[in-house]
Scaffold this motif. Structure first.
Motif, short mmCIF file in Angstrom:
data_model
loop_
_atom_site.label_atom_id
_atom_site.label_comp_id
_atom_site.label_asym_id
_atom_site.label_seq_id
_atom_site.Cartn_x
_atom_site.Cartn_y
_atom_site.Cartn_z
N LEU A 33 -28.19 19.22 19.34
CA LEU A 33 -28.88 18.28 18.45
C LEU A 33 -29.47 17.14 19.26
O LEU A 33 -28.82 16.62 20.17
CB LEU A 33 -27.91 17.66 17.44
CG LEU A 33 -27.59 18.42 16.17
CD1 LEU A 33 -26.73 17.55 15.27
CD2 LEU A 33 -28.83 18.86 15.42
N THR A 34 -30.69 16.75 18.94
CA THR A 34 -31.28 15.52 19.46
C THR A 34 -32.00 14.83 18.32
O THR A 34 -32.49 15.50 17.40
CB THR A 34 -32.28 15.78 20.62
OG1 THR A 34 -33.33 16.61 20.14
CG2 THR A 34 -31.60 16.41 21.82
N LEU A 71 -21.47 6.37 17.53
CA LEU A 71 -22.28 7.51 17.97
C LEU A 71 -23.75 7.24 17.66
O LEU A 71 -24.06 6.47 16.74
CB LEU A 71 -21.84 8.79 17.25
CG LEU A 71 -20.38 9.21 17.45
CD1 LEU A 71 -20.05 10.43 16.59
CD2 LEU A 71 -20.09 9.50 18.91
N TYR A 72 -24.64 7.88 18.40
CA TYR A 72 -26.07 7.64 18.16
C TYR A 72 -26.46 8.00 16.73
O TYR A 72 -27.42 7.46 16.17
CB TYR A 72 -26.94 8.36 19.19
CG TYR A 72 -27.19 9.83 18.95
CD1 TYR A 72 -28.21 10.27 18.12
CD2 TYR A 72 -26.40 10.80 19.57
CE1 TYR A 72 -28.45 11.63 17.91
CE2 TYR A 72 -26.63 12.15 19.38
CZ TYR A 72 -27.65 12.55 18.54
OH TYR A 72 -27.88 13.89 18.34
N LEU A 73 -25.70 8.89 16.10
CA LEU A 73 -25.95 9.27 14.71
C LEU A 73 -25.91 8.06 13.78
O LEU A 73 -26.58 8.04 12.74
CB LEU A 73 -24.91 10.28 14.24
CG LEU A 73 -24.79 11.59 15.02
CD1 LEU A 73 -23.54 12.34 14.60
CD2 LEU A 73 -26.04 12.43 14.83
N ASP A 74 -25.13 7.06 14.15
CA ASP A 74 -24.96 5.88 13.30
C ASP A 74 -26.24 5.06 13.18
O ASP A 74 -26.36 4.22 12.28
CB ASP A 74 -23.83 4.99 13.84
CG ASP A 74 -22.50 5.72 13.88
OD1 ASP A 74 -22.32 6.68 13.11
OD2 ASP A 74 -21.65 5.35 14.70
N TYR A 75 -27.20 5.27 14.08
CA TYR A 75 -28.47 4.55 14.05
C TYR A 75 -29.53 5.26 13.22
O TYR A 75 -30.61 4.74 13.01
CB TYR A 75 -29.00 4.34 15.47
CG TYR A 75 -28.10 3.47 16.32
CD1 TYR A 75 -28.07 2.09 16.15
CD2 TYR A 75 -27.26 4.04 17.27
CE1 TYR A 75 -27.23 1.29 16.93
CE2 TYR A 75 -26.43 3.26 18.05
CZ TYR A 75 -26.41 1.89 17.87
OH TYR A 75 -25.58 1.11 18.63
N THR A 100 -31.58 11.21 7.04
CA THR A 100 -31.52 12.05 8.23
C THR A 100 -30.09 12.51 8.48
O THR A 100 -29.85 13.69 8.76
CB THR A 100 -32.05 11.30 9.47
OG1 THR A 100 -33.38 10.82 9.18
CG2 THR A 100 -32.09 12.19 10.70
N ARG A 101 -29.14 11.58 8.36
CA ARG A 101 -27.72 11.94 8.56
C ARG A 101 -27.28 12.98 7.53
O ARG A 101 -26.55 13.92 7.85
CB ARG A 101 -26.84 10.69 8.47
CG ARG A 101 -26.96 9.81 9.70
CD ARG A 101 -25.77 8.89 9.87
NE ARG A 101 -25.47 8.08 8.72
CZ ARG A 101 -25.96 6.86 8.50
NH1 ARG A 101 -26.78 6.30 9.36
NH2 ARG A 101 -25.63 6.19 7.43
N LYS A 102 -27.74 12.82 6.31
CA LYS A 102 -27.38 13.76 5.25
C LYS A 102 -27.92 15.16 5.57
O LYS A 102 -27.23 16.16 5.40
CB LYS A 102 -27.93 13.27 3.90
CG LYS A 102 -27.44 14.06 2.72
CD LYS A 102 -27.87 13.41 1.41
CE LYS A 102 -27.33 14.20 0.25
NZ LYS A 102 -27.65 13.58 -1.04
#
Length: 194
Positions: A114-115, A159-163, A168-170
């Motif tokens: 993932l990126t 984590l970078y996901l938090d930004y 998008t996270r969903k």
């Protein structure tokens, strides 16, 4: 020795890590193993919590990225005097960050395959101890600053996901669940959530 990297979903990746001192048991060996693990996984940075050690320690190699990057692209990612770093950061503390921000692609060895595009400050001033436990205060820019921020975040349980935006996270939720369960494999040793 190449260590297994914790996959997304492990609690330790969300833990605020502890500071250490020069007497931390096996510190030199841990640092050596982290470099070997990072390079074995074809990474550019690695934080101790990613190898199941919840301490404020990370390593960054932006020099390899600098050297591989096309010269035209490099001008947008590195300031002229920055040819990249190969550095160990212990007990790091970000003192300041620029108002200027930029968006670039990020990935993470704990979140294989993932990126996502992440917005971060263009420059940071950071205080830390190097491998010899010499205190440093330096300002970094561009890609080097981004790599440092990414690894620093790991020591904060971020984590970078938090930004990313909530939508998008969903949309990534299904893939992240597969990573946590070991259904998405990496080409390096990983430890998945049981």
């Amino acid at each position: 020795m190449q260590l297994p990297i914790l996959a997304y979903g492990h609690d330790i990746l969300r833990k605020q890590c502890d500071e250490i001192d020069p007497s931390y048991p096996g510190l030199d060996k841990l640092i050596d193993n982290m470099w070997e693990t990072m390079y074995g996984a074809n990474g550019c940075g690695l934080a101790a919590p990613q190898v199941n050690v919840p301490v404020r320690l990370f390593v960054v190699d932006s020099k390899s990225t600098h050297d591989r990057m096309d010269e035209v692209i490099r001008e947008d990612h590195f300031v002229r005097e920055d040819t990249g770093i190969v550095e160990t950061f212990i007990n790091a503390n970000i003192l300041d960050e620029s108002d200027d921000a930029w968006i670039d692609e990020e990935g993470c060895l704990s979140i294989p395959a993932l990126t996502e595009r992440v917005k971060r400050p263009w420059s940071i001033t950071i205080e830390y101890f190097n491998r010899q436990f010499e205190k440093q205060t330096k300002t970094f820019y561009g890609t080097t600053a981004r790599m440092i921020q990414h690894e620093y975040d790991h020591t904060e349980g971020v984590l970078y996901l938090d930004y990313l935006k909530p939508l998008t996270r969903k949309l990534l939720h299904g893939k992240l669940e597969k990573i946590a369960k070991g259904q998405i494999k990496a080409k390096y040793p990983m430890q998945f959530v049981k």
